[in-house]
Design a protein around this motif. Structure first.
Motif, PDB file in Angstrom:
ATOM      1  N   PRO A 135       0.850  -1.204   0.000  1.00 40.42           N
ATOM      2  CA  PRO A 135       0.000   0.000   0.000  1.00 40.42           C
ATOM      3  C   PRO A 135       0.883   1.252   0.000  1.00 40.42           C
ATOM      4  O   PRO A 135       2.006   1.223   0.528  1.00 40.42           O
ATOM      5  CB  PRO A 135      -0.786  -0.114   1.312  1.00 40.42           C
ATOM      6  N   PRO A 136       0.407   2.365  -0.568  1.00 37.71           N
ATOM      7  CA  PRO A 136       1.244   3.574  -0.685  1.00 37.71           C
ATOM      8  C   PRO A 136       1.866   4.055   0.627  1.00 37.71           C
ATOM      9  O   PRO A 136       3.034   4.429   0.653  1.00 37.71           O
ATOM     10  CB  PRO A 136       0.289   4.619  -1.260  1.00 37.71           C
ATOM     11  N   LEU A 142       8.779   2.304   3.811  1.00 37.72           N
ATOM     12  CA  LEU A 142       9.923   1.516   3.347  1.00 37.72           C
ATOM     13  C   LEU A 142      10.992   2.418   2.737  1.00 37.72           C
ATOM     14  O   LEU A 142      12.182   2.292   3.038  1.00 37.72           O
ATOM     15  CB  LEU A 142       9.465   0.465   2.337  1.00 37.72           C
ATOM     16  N   THR A 143      10.588   3.337   1.873  1.00 35.32           N
ATOM     17  CA  THR A 143      11.539   4.261   1.245  1.00 35.32           C
ATOM     18  C   THR A 143      12.290   5.060   2.299  1.00 35.32           C
ATOM     19  O   THR A 143      13.518   5.210   2.233  1.00 35.32           O
ATOM     20  CB  THR A 143      10.806   5.202   0.265  1.00 35.32           C
ATOM     21  N   LEU A 144      11.569   5.567   3.290  1.00 41.47           N
ATOM     22  CA  LEU A 144      12.208   6.332   4.368  1.00 41.47           C
ATOM     23  C   LEU A 144      13.151   5.455   5.187  1.00 41.47           C
ATOM     24  O   LEU A 144      14.228   5.904   5.598  1.00 41.47           O
ATOM     25  CB  LEU A 144      11.144   6.942   5.273  1.00 41.47           C
ATOM     26  N   ALA A 145      12.775   4.210   5.426  1.00 43.70           N
ATOM     27  CA  ALA A 145      13.621   3.307   6.219  1.00 43.70           C
ATOM     28  C   ALA A 145      14.935   3.006   5.514  1.00 43.70           C
ATOM     29  O   ALA A 145      15.962   2.806   6.166  1.00 43.70           O
ATOM     30  CB  ALA A 145      12.871   2.007   6.497  1.00 43.70           C
ATOM     31  N   LEU A 146      14.913   2.979   4.193  1.00 38.10           N
ATOM     32  CA  LEU A 146      16.116   2.657   3.427  1.00 38.10           C
ATOM     33  C   LEU A 146      16.995   3.871   3.163  1.00 38.10           C
ATOM     34  O   LEU A 146      18.077   3.740   2.600  1.00 38.10           O
ATOM     35  CB  LEU A 146      15.721   1.990   2.108  1.00 38.10           C
ATOM     36  N   THR A 147      16.535   5.041   3.577  1.00 36.06           N
ATOM     37  CA  THR A 147      17.293   6.283   3.421  1.00 36.06           C
ATOM     38  C   THR A 147      17.758   6.709   4.814  1.00 36.06           C
ATOM     39  O   THR A 147      16.951   7.148   5.631  1.00 36.06           O
ATOM     40  CB  THR A 147      16.405   7.384   2.798  1.00 36.06           C
ATOM     41  N   ASP A 148      19.047   6.551   5.077  1.00 36.72           N
ATOM     42  CA  ASP A 148      19.552   6.761   6.436  1.00 36.72           C
ATOM     43  C   ASP A 148      19.360   8.167   6.974  1.00 36.72           C
ATOM     44  O   ASP A 148      19.166   8.347   8.161  1.00 36.72           O
ATOM     45  CB  ASP A 148      21.029   6.382   6.514  1.00 36.72           C
TER      46      ASP A 148
END
Length: 170
Positions: A135-136, A142-148
């Motif tokens: 879901p959006p 997820l995107t935020l978690a992968l960007t330190d």
């Protein structure tokens, strides 16, 4: 999926009317930065680990509890990812919920991921570049978690909100 007792008690008073609830979205990463997902038993779609906070429960405690209940792994919470009011959701039984979703990045500490309750039918680790659709709002977490170095995400004030400054006042 078991409904928390406090929700059952509230529903006995308000029926299917909209109920504001707070939930957590845990983005769990392992040492290789793979993402832990569960395939939900209600719709058979892949999702991040999510769950409803108990009254007075801290979001980090809720994330630890939900991840363990659903996957059997222990995690530590690393940081806040987002705070977002989701659109009104309606359960198959007609219950309406306004979710405030708090996203947290978590890191695997111990345990082997497995189906640990009746809320999911499958659990797995995924490479972030080979993920099933999410879901959006979960995709954003997820995107935020992968960007330190990403700051936590919150939605901008709604256009037309009575307390939002107009362009001329900025």
């Amino acid at each position: 999926m078991p409904i928390p007792e406090f929700v059952v008690a509230l529903r006995s008073k308000i029926g299917h009317a909209p109920l504001p609830l707070t939930g957590v979205i845990a983005v769990v990463l392992d040492e290789r930065n793979r993402v832990l997902l569960v395939r939900r038993s209600d719709n058979h779609e892949w999702a991040l680990t999510t769950g409803c906070l108990e009254p007075g429960e801290q979001p980090a405690d809720g994330a630890l509890r939900e991840v363990f209940e659903e996957t059997g792994v222990q995690v530590t919470v690393e940081r806040l990812l987002s705070a977002e009011a989701l659109d009104l959701s309606v359960a198959p039984n007609g219950d309406q919920v306004h979710w405030l979703a708090i996203g947290l990045r978590c890191r695997l500490v111990d345990g082997d991921a497995r189906v640990n309750d009746d809320e999911s039918v499958e659990v797995g680790w995924f490479d972030p570049h080979a993920m099933p659709p999410l879901p959006p709002h979960q995709e954003r977490c997820l995107t935020l978690a992968l960007t330190d170095d990403a700051d936590p995400w919150i939605a901008a004030p709604t256009a037309g909100h009575p307390n939002r400054p107009t362009e001329s006042a900025r």
